[in-house]
Design a protein around this motif. Structure first.
Motif, PDB file in Angstrom:
ATOM      1  N   LYS A 120     -14.496  23.675 -28.570  1.00 37.75           N
ATOM      2  CA  LYS A 120     -13.628  22.509 -28.477  1.00 37.75           C
ATOM      3  C   LYS A 120     -14.074  21.523 -27.399  1.00 37.75           C
ATOM      4  O   LYS A 120     -13.302  20.649 -27.001  1.00 37.75           O
ATOM      5  CB  LYS A 120     -12.185  22.951 -28.215  1.00 37.75           C
ATOM      6  CG  LYS A 120     -11.579  23.764 -29.353  1.00 37.75           C
ATOM      7  CD  LYS A 120     -10.124  24.084 -29.070  1.00 37.75           C
ATOM      8  CE  LYS A 120      -9.489  24.858 -30.229  1.00 37.75           C
ATOM      9  NZ  LYS A 120      -8.071  25.169 -29.984  1.00 37.75           N
ATOM     10  N   ALA A 121     -15.302  21.669 -26.915  1.00 40.19           N
ATOM     11  CA  ALA A 121     -15.784  20.806 -25.834  1.00 40.19           C
ATOM     12  C   ALA A 121     -16.173  19.429 -26.372  1.00 40.19           C
ATOM     13  O   ALA A 121     -16.696  19.292 -27.481  1.00 40.19           O
ATOM     14  CB  ALA A 121     -16.969  21.454 -25.142  1.00 40.19           C
ATOM     15  N   TYR A 122     -15.900  18.407 -25.567  1.00 39.84           N
ATOM     16  CA  TYR A 122     -16.348  17.047 -25.862  1.00 39.84           C
ATOM     17  C   TYR A 122     -17.749  16.907 -25.275  1.00 39.84           C
ATOM     18  O   TYR A 122     -17.938  16.843 -24.053  1.00 39.84           O
ATOM     19  CB  TYR A 122     -15.391  16.037 -25.242  1.00 39.84           C
ATOM     20  CG  TYR A 122     -15.793  14.590 -25.452  1.00 39.84           C
ATOM     21  CD1 TYR A 122     -15.743  14.022 -26.717  1.00 39.84           C
ATOM     22  CD2 TYR A 122     -16.234  13.808 -24.382  1.00 39.84           C
ATOM     23  CE1 TYR A 122     -16.119  12.704 -26.913  1.00 39.84           C
ATOM     24  CE2 TYR A 122     -16.603  12.487 -24.564  1.00 39.84           C
ATOM     25  CZ  TYR A 122     -16.542  11.943 -25.844  1.00 39.84           C
ATOM     26  OH  TYR A 122     -16.908  10.635 -26.043  1.00 39.84           O
ATOM     27  N   ILE A 150     -12.220  17.961 -26.708  1.00 41.87           N
ATOM     28  CA  ILE A 150     -12.200  16.863 -27.668  1.00 41.87           C
ATOM     29  C   ILE A 150     -10.773  16.376 -27.859  1.00 41.87           C
ATOM     30  O   ILE A 150      -9.803  17.078 -27.548  1.00 41.87           O
ATOM     31  CB  ILE A 150     -12.806  17.303 -29.019  1.00 41.87           C
ATOM     32  CG1 ILE A 150     -12.010  18.496 -29.585  1.00 41.87           C
ATOM     33  CG2 ILE A 150     -14.264  17.652 -28.875  1.00 41.87           C
ATOM     34  CD1 ILE A 150     -12.479  18.919 -30.964  1.00 41.87           C
ATOM     35  N   ILE A 151     -10.612  15.183 -28.346  1.00 42.95           N
ATOM     36  CA  ILE A 151      -9.295  14.593 -28.566  1.00 42.95           C
ATOM     37  C   ILE A 151      -8.593  15.352 -29.691  1.00 42.95           C
ATOM     38  O   ILE A 151      -9.184  15.662 -30.724  1.00 42.95           O
ATOM     39  CB  ILE A 151      -9.428  13.099 -28.923  1.00 42.95           C
ATOM     40  CG1 ILE A 151     -10.127  12.358 -27.783  1.00 42.95           C
ATOM     41  CG2 ILE A 151      -8.072  12.489 -29.222  1.00 42.95           C
ATOM     42  CD1 ILE A 151     -10.434  10.913 -28.103  1.00 42.95           C
ATOM     43  N   ASP A 152      -7.332  15.648 -29.473  1.00 46.51           N
ATOM     44  CA  ASP A 152      -6.562  16.414 -30.448  1.00 46.51           C
ATOM     45  C   ASP A 152      -6.050  15.484 -31.562  1.00 46.51           C
ATOM     46  O   ASP A 152      -4.859  15.200 -31.672  1.00 46.51           O
ATOM     47  CB  ASP A 152      -5.395  17.124 -29.754  1.00 46.51           C
ATOM     48  CG  ASP A 152      -4.708  18.125 -30.670  1.00 46.51           C
ATOM     49  OD1 ASP A 152      -5.298  18.449 -31.715  1.00 46.51           O
ATOM     50  OD2 ASP A 152      -3.585  18.552 -30.347  1.00 46.51           O
ATOM     51  N   ARG A 153      -6.956  14.997 -32.381  1.00 39.47           N
ATOM     52  CA  ARG A 153      -6.594  14.189 -33.533  1.00 39.47           C
ATOM     53  C   ARG A 153      -7.722  14.294 -34.549  1.00 39.47           C
ATOM     54  O   ARG A 153      -8.853  14.669 -34.233  1.00 39.47           O
ATOM     55  CB  ARG A 153      -6.363  12.715 -33.144  1.00 39.47           C
ATOM     56  CG  ARG A 153      -7.568  12.034 -32.565  1.00 39.47           C
ATOM     57  CD  ARG A 153      -7.293  10.590 -32.225  1.00 39.47           C
ATOM     58  NE  ARG A 153      -7.060   9.782 -33.413  1.00 39.47           N
ATOM     59  CZ  ARG A 153      -6.907   8.462 -33.377  1.00 39.47           C
ATOM     60  NH1 ARG A 153      -6.929   7.819 -32.216  1.00 39.47           N
ATOM     61  NH2 ARG A 153      -6.704   7.782 -34.482  1.00 39.47           N
TER      62      ARG A 153
END
Length: 809
Positions: free
Chosen positions: A344-346, A386-389
């Motif tokens: 889940k890393a940006y 990362i952005i939750d969308r």
């Protein structure tokens, strides 16, 4: 000739002094030896002889048995050896180890230093984990390339045509001495070189068969020398004596690893005054390679310098923490040390918090620069999630076969999304559908459409955008939850969902059918009235339908249709009764349970069936104990009332309160009236569960409450209540004489009566009664301050009155 003389001397010694334990390896006859008479010192010398000969305990026992030592004495010898070994050697440590021969260790130096597990530097756990140890393995074969030195001991074995065994220790001068061969220099040579040199010496002297191959030579380490190394910059620096098989990692573990300011990656091994090797612990931690874990030599120095740069990485990496970085390493290297990014890393950019000479500074490092960014001292790297969308998602819910989220493909429309969801269900409401759309300014709006027109193509389709939520309704959403219910004389009374064309017999079937007491000809259906206007003439709120059904649940006659919210009630037969029981206890001829014959059964009827009283019955104490058939709310109200009654009396005796608040009620029976006038008002009608209690004659009277000596005394006819109070020592100073009451044996209460506030009339005393004297309420006296305040108020009031009188004059 010399050997024969030694044997004769040994036989003479054994004859004179007896056989001693340390002579087990030499004696010829041990049949007369008693182990209990052998001292501990002799047993210890035996152990030393066994070690010197390379003999195990099992081999020594076999030798002793062959020389005649009885089995019982062998068992005693084994026990003595075991006890002395446990006493001499610390638990958990072997004093010797075995390879191809017995190998002795140096003194135990592997008492490690455990430093507190507070450091977050990657690599510190290597020295904080108790289960991780780098103690050298002394049970391995002699390692190739091992360089001999003083105090090493060689085990030399010759097998074949000629046989011999020697143990030779390397002397301080660097030589070993072999009998009949002489001194051989071995210091500084490897084990392979020494083997070749010894083979040559032996084959040219007393063992020529080694050269012809008829005999073989094997050389192993019997005793390993100790060496001294120095550790600097560790958590516990100092000089350590370790085995010559010890490695750099083992020595570091002894010293507790690098301290808080020392390096994990540039550890220096200094040998003979020069830098011999640099050790990077990260190579071992990350790749498992032990290139730097070399064997130590005497007088080696392990120097741990101060680290140059440490950086912190946290956030969405697999192994966040503090890492030591070298000058040529980049951000890409650090991410590899940290195990890489999480799922889940940006990863497009990472944020670096840097230190300047005056303050902090933030720098965003793009993905393309990871391999070129070199660290500054004290950098702190943060990897964000990362952005939750979802960037290409639309969703649909309601009356479709596959509701959920779908990919927003180019040109996707409302009808296309419905097709992706496998179409609408049969109960879909086509008149209206809603699209909830989030605009660029994050404000949500609703777009209403006629779904039926869109799907039929009569209305232009609607193109969907990212994060659109389509809601399609079902016609069931606009209906109340329709049910029908049934109760009364059925086996499973319940409420059931309403279905079209459900009949009365259908719901009777679902309810398990009629009970035995059901009156199938007396069924009521209560139907909900649904009119636009209220009928003031009838004021009806429900329509009640009487139905005469049969008990057969087959399809015949299945014609009465139910409507939503109908309530079916099956009545009970008026002539159906279950047996009811009452009980007689106490002094009657036939006590026990009795079945009521009719609803009109009375106390007199039950006494007649029970055979009447016994000779010791007390008719004056007969009472009926009846279950208090009230719900919990009413019972709580009664309890509160009883407690209030007790509080008003200021009575510490709770007998009366217990009578009032009990789950059962005791009803006094006027037995004289019952016996002489059966069927009168005093002859109570019985109810199910009633217990008729006939007590035994009790010629005692109990006095309790506020008397000096609560007690029981014999009943005396024609004696007043004052007589019994006197028998109890009289009333106390706090007794409330005006409220004295009597609890009779049949549960009836009688209180003291007053005439004109002066004369008192106490109730009569009967056998088995209890006289209860309540406590007088305690009146708190006013304090001195309250008295003074009250007097001041009176004086003020008097002053006001005087002023009024003077004004009138």
């Amino acid at each position: 000739m010399f050997l024969k003389r030694c044997v004769l001397l040994l036989v003479l010694f054994l004859t004179v002094y007896g056989v001693r334990a340390q002579d087990l390896l030499k004696s010829g006859d041990l049949s007369s030896l008693h182990i209990d008479q052998v001292s501990d010192a002799d047993i210890l010398r035996l152990q030393q002889q066994m070690k010197a000969a390379g003999m195990s305990q099992e081999q020594a026992e076999q030798l002793a048995a062959s020389k005649g030592l009885p089995p019982a004495e062998i068992a005693k010898l084994r026990d003595r050896l075991s006890k002395l070994q446990n006493t001499a050697a610390p638990a958990g440590r072997d004093s010797t180890v075995t390879t191809s021969a017995r190998r002795e260790t140096v003194p135990d130096q592997y008492k490690t230093f455990t430093k507190p597990a507070t450091s977050s530097v990657f690599g510190s756990f290597l020295f904080n984990t108790p289960s991780l140890s780098f103690e050298p393995n002394l049970r391995i074969a002699t390692p190739s390339g091992y360089v001999l030195g003083p105090d090493d001991e060689l085990q030399i074995n010759i097998n074949g045509y000629q046989q011999a065994s020697y143990r030779a220790q390397v002397q301080p001068e660097g030589n070993i001495v072999i009998p009949e061969v002489g001194a051989i220099p071995v210091n500084g040579f490897t084990i392979e070189e020494v083997t070749a040199r010894i083979r040559e010496k032996l084959s040219r002297s007393t063992y020529p068969t080694l050269a012809s191959g008829k005999s073989t030579l094997s050389i192993t380490l019997g005793r390993i020398r100790s060496i001294r190394v120095t550790i600097l910059g560790a958590a516990k620096p100092g000089s350590y004596v370790v085995s010559s098989l010890s490695t750099v990692y083992g020595a570091l573990y002894l010293g507790g690893g690098p301290d808080d300011i020392s390096s994990y990656r540039e550890i220096e091994l200094i040998r003979d005054g020069r830098l011999y090797k640099k050790i990077d612990l990260y190579q071992f931690l990350l790749h498992g390679t032990q290139d730097g874990n070399v064997l130590l030599k005497d007088n080696d120095v392990i120097n741990i310098p101060v680290y140059q740069n440490r950086v912190v990485i946290n956030g969405d990496v697999r192994r966040p923490g503090t890492y030591e970085m070298l000058g040529n390493e980049t951000l890409e290297t650090l991410i590899g040390f940290a195990g890489g990014f999480t799922e889940k890393a940006y990863t497009a950019t990472v944020r670096v918090k840097q230190l300047t000479d005056r303050e902090h500074r933030i720098q965003d490092i793009p993905k393309e620069s990871f391999a070129s960014y070199h660290f500054h001292k004290g950098d702190e790297i943060t990897v964000s999630p990362i952005i939750d969308r979802l960037e290409n998602s639309v969703s649909i819910s309601g009356a479709v076969y596959r509701p959920g989220q779908y990919e927003l493909t180019p040109g996707l429309t409302l009808s296309g999304l419905v097709r992706k969801a496998d179409g609408t269900k049969g109960d879909v409401y086509l008149g209206r559908a809603l699209i909830v759309r989030t605009r660029e300014d994050l404000i949500q709006e609703i777009i209403a459409v006629n779904l039926g027109e869109v799907l039929a193509g009569r209305t232009p389709d609607i193109a969907l955008k990212r994060e659109d939520v389509v809601s399609i309704a079902s016609i069931q959403d606009f209906r109340d939850a329709q049910t029908v219910s049934i109760d009364g004389e059925v086996r499973k009374p319940a409420s059931f969902p309403y279905h079209e064309n459900i009949t009365l017999k259908d719901i009777l079937f679902q309810a398990g059918g009629f009970t035995e007491a059901a009156a199938a000809y007396r069924i009521e259906v209560s139907r909900r009235i649904n009119r636009d206007n209220y009928d003031t003439a009838t004021a009806a709120i429900a329509e009640v339908i009487d139905i005469n059904s049969d008990r057969d649940l087959s399809l015949q006659g299945d014609h009465f249709l139910l409507r939503p919210f109908d309530q079916v009630t099956v009545r009970k037969k008026p002539g159906y009764f279950e047996q009811k029981k009452v009980t007689v206890s106490g002094e009657v001829l036939y006590p026990g349970s009795y079945t009521m014959e009719s609803k009109k059964d009375r106390v007199s009827d039950l006494l007649r069936r029970a055979g009447g009283f016994t000779s010791v019955a007390y008719p004056g104490g007969v009472s009926v104990v009846r279950q208090n058939r009230t719900d919990n709310i009413i019972q709580d109200q009664k309890l509160q009332a009883a407690q209030a009654f007790q509080s008003s009396l200021r009575d510490t005796n709770s007998t009366a309160v217990q009578q009032i608040a009990s789950p059962t009620v005791r009803i006094a029976v006027n037995i004289d009236k019952v016996m002489h006038e059966p069927g009168s008002k005093e002859d109570l009608l019985l109810e199910e569960g009633d217990v008729l209690d006939v007590p035994k004659t009790d010629l005692l009277v109990k006095i309790s409450g506020e008397v000096f000596a609560p007690t029981k005394v014999n009943f005396e006819p024609d004696r007043s209540i004052k007589y019994y109070l006197g028998r109890a020592g009289g009333t106390t100073f706090v007794a409330r004489k005006r409220r004295i009451y009597i609890l009779y044996a049949n549960g009836q209460l009688a209180k003291t009566r007053h005439f004109m506030g002066i004369f008192r009339s106490y109730p009569p005393v009967k056998p088995g009664a209890e006289i209860i004297v309540p406590r007088r309420p305690i009146i708190e006296k006013a304090s001195a301050g309250e008295v003074v305040g009250f007097a001041g108020v009176l004086l003020s009031m008097a002053g006001v009155v005087i002023a009024i009188i003077n004004s009138i004059k």
